[in-house]
Design a protein around this motif. Structure first.
Motif, PDB file in Angstrom:
ATOM      1  N   LEU A 107      31.299  28.449  47.140  1.00  0.00           N
ATOM      2  CA  LEU A 107      32.599  29.125  47.149  1.00  0.00           C
ATOM      3  C   LEU A 107      33.757  28.134  47.013  1.00  0.00           C
ATOM      4  O   LEU A 107      34.845  28.509  46.561  1.00  0.00           O
ATOM      5  N   LEU A 108      33.511  26.881  47.373  1.00  0.00           N
ATOM      6  CA  LEU A 108      34.556  25.866  47.242  1.00  0.00           C
ATOM      7  C   LEU A 108      34.892  25.576  45.784  1.00  0.00           C
ATOM      8  O   LEU A 108      35.961  25.051  45.484  1.00  0.00           O
ATOM      9  N   PHE A 109      33.980  25.916  44.875  1.00  0.00           N
ATOM     10  CA  PHE A 109      34.164  25.575  43.476  1.00  0.00           C
ATOM     11  C   PHE A 109      34.693  26.730  42.632  1.00  0.00           C
ATOM     12  O   PHE A 109      34.898  26.572  41.447  1.00  0.00           O
ATOM     13  N   PHE A 110      34.894  27.912  43.244  1.00  0.00           N
ATOM     14  CA  PHE A 110      35.474  29.028  42.512  1.00  0.00           C
ATOM     15  C   PHE A 110      36.987  28.861  42.490  1.00  0.00           C
ATOM     16  O   PHE A 110      37.584  28.486  43.500  1.00  0.00           O
ATOM     17  N   PRO A 111      37.635  29.124  41.360  1.00  0.00           N
ATOM     18  CA  PRO A 111      39.084  28.948  41.269  1.00  0.00           C
ATOM     19  C   PRO A 111      39.821  29.827  42.269  1.00  0.00           C
ATOM     20  O   PRO A 111      39.515  31.009  42.412  1.00  0.00           O
ATOM     21  N   GLU A 112      40.783  29.240  42.934  1.00  0.00           N
ATOM     22  CA  GLU A 112      41.553  29.933  43.971  1.00  0.00           C
ATOM     23  C   GLU A 112      42.382  31.067  43.384  1.00  0.00           C
ATOM     24  O   GLU A 112      42.461  32.145  43.955  1.00  0.00           O
ATOM     25  N   ASP A 113      43.011  30.850  42.209  1.00  0.00           N
ATOM     26  CA  ASP A 113      43.896  31.866  41.655  1.00  0.00           C
ATOM     27  C   ASP A 113      43.129  33.127  41.265  1.00  0.00           C
ATOM     28  O   ASP A 113      43.637  34.234  41.419  1.00  0.00           O
ATOM     29  N   GLU A 114      41.878  32.992  40.799  1.00  0.00           N
ATOM     30  CA  GLU A 114      41.085  34.176  40.447  1.00  0.00           C
ATOM     31  C   GLU A 114      40.730  34.970  41.698  1.00  0.00           C
ATOM     32  O   GLU A 114      40.719  36.188  41.683  1.00  0.00           O
ATOM     33  N   ARG A 115      40.457  34.274  42.812  1.00  0.00           N
ATOM     34  CA  ARG A 115      40.142  34.981  44.049  1.00  0.00           C
ATOM     35  C   ARG A 115      41.356  35.749  44.531  1.00  0.00           C
ATOM     36  O   ARG A 115      41.246  36.870  44.982  1.00  0.00           O
ATOM     37  N   LYS A 116      42.559  35.138  44.443  1.00  0.00           N
ATOM     38  CA  LYS A 116      43.772  35.830  44.881  1.00  0.00           C
ATOM     39  C   LYS A 116      44.025  37.064  44.037  1.00  0.00           C
ATOM     40  O   LYS A 116      44.326  38.128  44.555  1.00  0.00           O
ATOM     41  N   ASP A 117      43.897  36.925  42.712  1.00  0.00           N
ATOM     42  CA  ASP A 117      44.116  38.071  41.834  1.00  0.00           C
ATOM     43  C   ASP A 117      43.121  39.176  42.145  1.00  0.00           C
ATOM     44  O   ASP A 117      43.479  40.344  42.210  1.00  0.00           O
ATOM     45  N   HIS A 118      41.857  38.815  42.376  1.00  0.00           N
ATOM     46  CA  HIS A 118      40.827  39.802  42.648  1.00  0.00           C
ATOM     47  C   HIS A 118      41.140  40.538  43.958  1.00  0.00           C
ATOM     48  O   HIS A 118      41.044  41.752  44.030  1.00  0.00           O
ATOM     49  N   ASN A 119      41.531  39.777  45.003  1.00  0.00           N
ATOM     50  CA  ASN A 119      41.854  40.404  46.285  1.00  0.00           C
ATOM     51  C   ASN A 119      43.089  41.292  46.180  1.00  0.00           C
ATOM     52  O   ASN A 119      43.134  42.345  46.785  1.00  0.00           O
ATOM     53  N   GLU A 120      44.085  40.855  45.427  1.00  0.00           N
ATOM     54  CA  GLU A 120      45.274  41.674  45.270  1.00  0.00           C
ATOM     55  C   GLU A 120      44.938  42.968  44.553  1.00  0.00           C
ATOM     56  O   GLU A 120      45.438  44.031  44.903  1.00  0.00           O
ATOM     57  N   ASN A 121      44.077  42.903  43.540  1.00  0.00           N
ATOM     58  CA  ASN A 121      43.697  44.101  42.795  1.00  0.00           C
ATOM     59  C   ASN A 121      42.952  45.090  43.682  1.00  0.00           C
ATOM     60  O   ASN A 121      43.100  46.291  43.532  1.00  0.00           O
ATOM     61  N   GLU A 122      42.155  44.598  44.614  1.00  0.00           N
ATOM     62  CA  GLU A 122      41.382  45.495  45.460  1.00  0.00           C
ATOM     63  C   GLU A 122      42.234  46.136  46.533  1.00  0.00           C
ATOM     64  O   GLU A 122      42.042  47.286  46.883  1.00  0.00           O
ATOM     65  N   THR A 123      43.183  45.374  47.095  1.00  0.00           N
ATOM     66  CA  THR A 123      43.923  45.874  48.247  1.00  0.00           C
ATOM     67  C   THR A 123      45.129  46.711  47.875  1.00  0.00           C
ATOM     68  O   THR A 123      45.546  47.550  48.655  1.00  0.00           O
ATOM     69  N   SER A 124      45.699  46.493  46.725  1.00  0.00           N
ATOM     70  CA  SER A 124      46.919  47.223  46.395  1.00  0.00           C
ATOM     71  C   SER A 124      46.596  48.353  45.428  1.00  0.00           C
ATOM     72  O   SER A 124      46.306  48.140  44.276  1.00  0.00           O
ATOM     73  N   ALA A 125      46.647  49.551  45.941  1.00  0.00           N
ATOM     74  CA  ALA A 125      46.406  50.716  45.097  1.00  0.00           C
ATOM     75  C   ALA A 125      47.693  51.037  44.351  1.00  0.00           C
ATOM     76  O   ALA A 125      48.786  51.025  44.936  1.00  0.00           O
ATOM     77  N   PRO A 126      47.613  51.322  43.058  1.00  0.00           N
ATOM     78  CA  PRO A 126      48.827  51.617  42.311  1.00  0.00           C
ATOM     79  C   PRO A 126      49.462  52.912  42.808  1.00  0.00           C
ATOM     80  O   PRO A 126      48.802  53.921  42.965  1.00  0.00           O
ATOM     81  N   SER A 127      50.781  52.831  43.069  1.00  0.00           N
ATOM     82  CA  SER A 127      51.477  54.007  43.601  1.00  0.00           C
ATOM     83  C   SER A 127      52.228  54.749  42.513  1.00  0.00           C
ATOM     84  O   SER A 127      52.817  55.772  42.779  1.00  0.00           O
ATOM     85  N   SER A 128      52.259  54.213  41.322  1.00  0.00           N
ATOM     86  CA  SER A 128      52.945  54.905  40.248  1.00  0.00           C
ATOM     87  C   SER A 128      52.194  54.687  38.939  1.00  0.00           C
ATOM     88  O   SER A 128      51.284  53.865  38.859  1.00  0.00           O
ATOM     89  N   GLU A 129      52.581  55.414  37.931  1.00  0.00           N
ATOM     90  CA  GLU A 129      51.941  55.283  36.626  1.00  0.00           C
ATOM     91  C   GLU A 129      52.202  53.909  36.027  1.00  0.00           C
ATOM     92  O   GLU A 129      51.330  53.308  35.398  1.00  0.00           O
ATOM     93  N   LYS A 130      53.405  53.351  36.260  1.00  0.00           N
ATOM     94  CA  LYS A 130      53.733  52.024  35.728  1.00  0.00           C
ATOM     95  C   LYS A 130      52.823  50.960  36.346  1.00  0.00           C
ATOM     96  O   LYS A 130      52.319  50.092  35.635  1.00  0.00           O
TER      97      LYS A 130
END
Length: 173
Positions: A107-130
């Motif tokens: 896990l130390l060798f996985f890029p940090e920015d991809e993990r952040k993007d992945h976590n943000e995508n999972e936790t934030s449900a889209p509240s609008s069509e945009k």
């Protein structure tokens, strides 16, 4: 060891076979778990034997100052005692936990920015069509990036195969 294999196998299965076979990330993790369990069983005794050999070498180098305790010689009745079984179970649980924590090193060798993007995508449900459209566009960009990486790997493999056919690998440099 098997936890490291689980992480690497699950990630590889998810990236390379997930889209092709249409399987979920959890399915890829389950397949990775099967692979890691088989490797753990297959390599477990080999690792134990290696450690036993190293302990004898360490004992010889340190002239007996460092010694691993010998395996206990218990009778059938002693092995069936609740205290013995309980101690064995706790020892296994502690050993597995420590081994799994050590096995998380990939896990130390996985890029940090991809993990952040992945976590943000999972936790934030889209509240609008945009927001939904933005997320859709971002996912399309990620797919395009993965396709580009795949094309680079395929091209590199073609070059390596050509070098091998030309006999460049047989020459010493």
């Amino acid at each position: 060891m098997d936890n490291a294999i689980l992480i690497l196998a699950g990630e590889a299965i998810d990236i390379y076979l997930g889209v092709t076979l249409g399987i979920s990330t959890m399915c890829a993790a389950a397949i990775g778990n099967i692979i890691s369990d088989v490797c753990g069983v297959a390599l477990g005794t080999m690792i134990e034997d290696a450690l036993l050999g190293w302990s004898k070498k360490i004992e010889k180098i340190t002239k007996g100052r460092v010694k691993l305790p010998p395996m206990p010689k218990l009778s059938y009745e002693q092995r069936n005692l609740r205290s013995v079984r309980w101690s064995g179970q706790i020892g296994c649980a502690v050993g597995l936990t420590i081994g799994c924590i050590i096995g998380m090193f990939p896990l130390l060798f996985f890029p940090e920015d991809e993990r952040k993007d992945h976590n943000e995508n999972e936790t934030s449900a889209p509240s609008s069509e945009k927001q939904a459209n933005d997320r859709h566009e971002k996912l399309k960009q990620e797919i395009t990036q993965w396709k580009g990486r795949h094309a680079q790997v395929v091209e590199r493999l073609r070059v390596l195969e050509k070098e091998k056919q030309d006999g460049l690998w047989d020459k010493g440099y």
